[in-house]
Scaffold this motif. Sequence first.
Motif, PDB file in Angstrom:
ATOM      1  N   THR A   1      41.097  47.890  30.395  1.00  0.00           N
ATOM      2  CA  THR A   1      41.687  47.510  31.676  1.00  0.00           C
ATOM      3  C   THR A   1      42.950  48.251  32.103  1.00  0.00           C
ATOM      4  OG1 THR A   1      41.091  45.316  30.812  1.00  0.00           O
ATOM      5  CG2 THR A   1      41.840  45.435  33.098  1.00  0.00           C
TER       6      THR A   1
ATOM      7  N   GLU B   1      44.360  50.423  35.870  1.00  0.00           N
ATOM      8  CA  GLU B   1      44.354  50.083  37.306  1.00  0.00           C
ATOM      9  C   GLU B   1      42.971  50.186  37.946  1.00  0.00           C
ATOM     10  OE1 GLU B   1      45.826  53.371  36.181  1.00  0.00           O
ATOM     11  OE2 GLU B   1      43.698  53.657  36.606  1.00  0.00           O
TER      12      GLU B   1
ATOM     13  N   GLN C   1      46.940  44.739  25.453  1.00  0.00           N
ATOM     14  CA  GLN C   1      47.375  44.846  26.838  1.00  0.00           C
ATOM     15  C   GLN C   1      46.179  44.877  27.789  1.00  0.00           C
ATOM     16  OE1 GLN C   1      50.551  44.416  27.677  1.00  0.00           O
ATOM     17  NE2 GLN C   1      49.809  44.344  29.775  1.00  0.00           N
ATOM     18  N   GLU C   2      45.064  45.427  27.325  1.00  0.00           N
ATOM     19  CA  GLU C   2      43.857  45.434  28.151  1.00  0.00           C
ATOM     20  C   GLU C   2      43.410  44.003  28.429  1.00  0.00           C
ATOM     21  OE1 GLU C   2      41.039  47.765  25.995  1.00  0.00           O
ATOM     22  OE2 GLU C   2      42.001  49.679  26.472  1.00  0.00           O
TER      23      GLU C   2
ATOM     24  N   ASN D   1      45.909  42.493  30.909  1.00  0.00           N
ATOM     25  CA  ASN D   1      45.724  43.007  32.264  1.00  0.00           C
ATOM     26  C   ASN D   1      44.552  42.336  32.963  1.00  0.00           C
ATOM     27  OD1 ASN D   1      47.853  44.743  31.939  1.00  0.00           O
ATOM     28  ND2 ASN D   1      46.621  46.624  31.868  1.00  0.00           N
TER      29      ASN D   1
ATOM     30  N   ILE E   1      49.967  49.461  41.464  1.00  0.00           N
ATOM     31  CA  ILE E   1      49.308  49.744  40.189  1.00  0.00           C
ATOM     32  C   ILE E   1      48.775  51.168  40.068  1.00  0.00           C
ATOM     33  CG2 ILE E   1      48.749  47.309  39.805  1.00  0.00           C
ATOM     34  CD1 ILE E   1      45.801  47.995  40.352  1.00  0.00           C
TER      35      ILE E   1
END
Lengths: 309, 309, 309, 309
Positions: free
Chosen positions: D11, D13, D43-44, D47, D218
């Motif tokens: 994930t 933008e 973090q994926e 997000n 983003i």
Amino acid sequence: MARHFIIDCDTAEDDIMSLFMLVRNGISVEAVTIVEGNISYQQEINNALWALEFIGKDIKVYPGSDRPIVKSFRSVEEVHGKGGIGDILVKPSRLKPENKSAIDAIVELADRFSGEIEFLAISPLTNLALAYLKDKSIVDKVKKVWVMGGTAWGRGNITPVAEYNIWVDPDAAKIVFNAGFDITMVPWDVIVDYPVDEGVWNKIKGMNTKMSEFYVQIYSHYREYSMKNEKIGGTPHPDLITTSVAIDRSVIKSSEKHYVDIENCDCITRGMTVIDYLNIWKKAANTEVVYEIDFQKFLSMLFNLLSWF
Amino acid sequence: MARHFIIDCDTAEDDIMSLFMLVRNGISVEAVTIVEGNISYQQEINNALWALEFIGKDIKVYPGSDRPIVKSFRSVEEVHGKGGIGDILVKPSRLKPENKSAIDAIVELADRFSGEIEFLAISPLTNLALAYLKDKSIVDKVKKVWVMGGTAWGRGNITPVAEYNIWVDPDAAKIVFNAGFDITMVPWDVIVDYPVDEGVWNKIKGMNTKMSEFYVQIYSHYREYSMKNEKIGGTPHPDLITTSVAIDRSVIKSSEKHYVDIENCDCITRGMTVIDYLNIWKKAANTEVVYEIDFQKFLSMLFNLLSWF
Amino acid sequence: MARHFIIDCDTAEDDIMSLFMLVRNGISVEAVTIVEGNISYQQEINNALWALEFIGKDIKVYPGSDRPIVKSFRSVEEVHGKGGIGDILVKPSRLKPENKSAIDAIVELADRFSGEIEFLAISPLTNLALAYLKDKSIVDKVKKVWVMGGTAWGRGNITPVAEYNIWVDPDAAKIVFNAGFDITMVPWDVIVDYPVDEGVWNKIKGMNTKMSEFYVQIYSHYREYSMKNEKIGGTPHPDLITTSVAIDRSVIKSSEKHYVDIENCDCITRGMTVIDYLNIWKKAANTEVVYEIDFQKFLSMLFNLLSWF
Amino acid sequence: MARHFIIDCDTAEDDIMSLFMLVRNGISVEAVTIVEGNISYQQEINNALWALEFIGKDIKVYPGSDRPIVKSFRSVEEVHGKGGIGDILVKPSRLKPENKSAIDAIVELADRFSGEIEFLAISPLTNLALAYLKDKSIVDKVKKVWVMGGTAWGRGNITPVAEYNIWVDPDAAKIVFNAGFDITMVPWDVIVDYPVDEGVWNKIKGMNTKMSEFYVQIYSHYREYSMKNEKIGGTPHPDLITTSVAIDRSVIKSSEKHYVDIENCDCITRGMTVIDYLNIWKKAANTEVVYEIDFQKFLSMLFNLLSWF
């Protein structure tokens, strides 16, 4: 001032016509070197000598490598015919190959014509690689290496992504491309956009010269194969276009300098020319990749050759 | 009748002693050829010439390849010292290398001594491979190729499964092993079972000959490295044992003929000698693999050499 | 306290006897998982169920992967016969395989028996690798992985240097060996030194138990193949020896801990277990490699099994 | 009738905007699956959840593989910023990922929506490959696989010839492309010809909607990187264009069906999509390769999305 060339052949029809174009344009051909590739190695030697007899030129023919450095390969009789000019097997009546090996000849000619000699590499690169391994100083002595080989866009012929010359001996190609030569490369998937189509073929058939008849005779097999199996709109001239580029740079309509490396693994991409177009690897550019051809200029040179005699 | 040898060196201490052993035993050494490997190429040339000065023999030294055919490699100064005989860098005071390349020398000597010449390959196989590619008839002219290289049991030195000589240029090795030469191979992991241990080392130190002092001087670095880093119980003599085998077959206690191929991929098994011990691939045996050494016989030859002068 | 095992089978005769040995020795076999390998996948399932019927145990059989992760492979009917127990194809009369996949079963059993479950890997490692990729925590939950696979000395069976289980799915093996499991590996070229020879075979034939008759029946094909084609002095028991090691460590006469990696290239060394015996790569040891077997101990366990009923 | 999709994200933008476009167009998104790739795996996940909170949709997010099957790889924070939407690291405030693994979710959803479910593969293909290995029947149940990946002309991004998604896990790609799925592939080097240039970027900046402001926020990092380092004339939208193609086939201006295979060696062509455009290998076509995009159609879908709220 005459330019000095070595032409390296796996002698099929397009190699022969390339040799003729050099001579026609006043190039001093110091040697024809023979390398494994298109057809039986012995027939490649015969074709070169027979072709020289046809134009009445006593240029020395040096036998080089008859196998890739370490890979196995296959010849492509289905493309060029058993004889490389169709299925007929020709023999020279008079001329004989030299005893000296092509590798020695290349090294000696590089020295003798230091700074001037140009290498027309329209075949697998085994001879040039071995000559380089024998004497590295040839990178400074060979003025230019003109390569028919590789692809610009991954559209190959012997495999989906590889062109035949590079595929046959990718190790030799890797050596040559990383040696430091000044290389201009004319890729297969650029050349296929510039075939001799129906119109030009018929025009040639109506020229009624010895050379045009010779041309029609030796290209018929290749023409049929290319149009039927590779969906090309006519006869491709990979070697001859490369030769015309070597003779006259204005045949190049557009080109770019990149670092190019060779995939030499035993894998499905064997023989691919990897063009670092974004300079990801931060290596100095080693190759001028030709992207577009001035086809009219090439055709004019072709007709000039075919009207020779 | 004198036997005729070419010795191919990446000249560190064990190459030097191997050269001496040939001369000591009345072998006619027709050439010392130099190849990339252990240390800086230039220093390898210097070492060979300096060693010849030490024994007062004017044997021709021919520079060969200074790089593997297509792979990259690294030298191993940590093993043999910067100078190949420890860290000291020696230079010859008088002798000079030949201008002729080793590849040409090998081809010519094979022809001149056709059926007799023997090749002592105690280094990466680049020179022999290139000589073969230059003139395939040398497989019929070279009587024997004695190879220090590879492993019998997958116990390598430069990597877990590969021995250095084969690892440096696995493509050259693949060419040589498949060319048709009559090969006897003495593997690294057989040799390590026959080190010069504390007892023999002290005996040598007490010999008080020029040669024994020379030996102690040039082997000290290698001895220390081998015992500390490779857990060997003394100084290994890969090249010298191979040389003793070449001089006198009775040094071979047991051996077997197999088809051996070389893994030349860019992978963790690069350089491995693959022994088809079950004949799975149904290829003709190409290599006599030595499995056991008559160590006493070797030692007697070593002492005979060290007592020379 | 019963130990808890999963046994992973490409069910030929030696897998069957391994399963029996676990049960005979009071191991709680939580699952039989099936994986591609020796024979047709469907027949492997049938063999496992039929074998369980023979000993009257309702252990759950979970179908796992029927192909390597990404490589192609071949089954080895010539070794074990079409049916894995000779050419006869058996079917279970009552028992059926589970619906749940082996990968799920392994993950769930690892969780349920966290810290206790042991994995007897006597087949290609595809199931364990996929279970690990599904849930990495199993490396902390699986107490021990017993691997029949690889070679200690580069003496393979399916190819000169590779053992079949690792060769079939070298990618799975690379994943498993680098995952962090506590692995003991019993290599092929250690096992072949401990065959059931003529004397033991005849002794078994004279035992007159149901199990000994069953043993003779299912091993006859494998015995003949091994003695004739692999020059082994009797029937090898790769899986069964590994199982005996798993049951009773005293079967190990000598072993060493090393970092072991797997060559997973498409090359002649595909599937090789690369043992970093010198710690060149400076990685933590991941495998206890068994070098010698207490054969008498194994035989006593074999006879104990064959006298079951 | 709503179409049913699974969207597989690493994930950054463009994955986020792709998810939004699906929802905006009335697609029933059954699952967001997470896979290794662009940035830190954790973090994926963050997000994806944060993005769902932004549009107020409770779609289940399933964590999948966090590593390629067997290769090593690197994330590309320099391209998308540490947070995948620039350097800022966002966290969801409310939503949480599912406990179930993505691989299980894919298999179950394929079964539940058999014949209808479509897989939007805009990331490395690890999850789909593992789901296939778990349950091969998904090739018959998954109606369509839309792949953002590979190159049409060998013009890569992570390496000269490979596109990132395929390069990260070429083994997974090889499994997926040879499994029998109905694949449409939108290649990187087609997409780069359709960037959001200065004009469109400014138009978007003037839209004054929440979504357009979100978009600008983003994409700023990615826009700058792409224009500066990859010489693209604006922001490329590999995932979003692929998504628009999936939603509305008329975005495809031209395409061709070929057999496509993946180079999965450890070599300079790792991750290359090899398009057998001449059918040299005589295999059934497995992929519709998109060659040209109706950019206006895409832009209209982009503006439709950005004007959502």
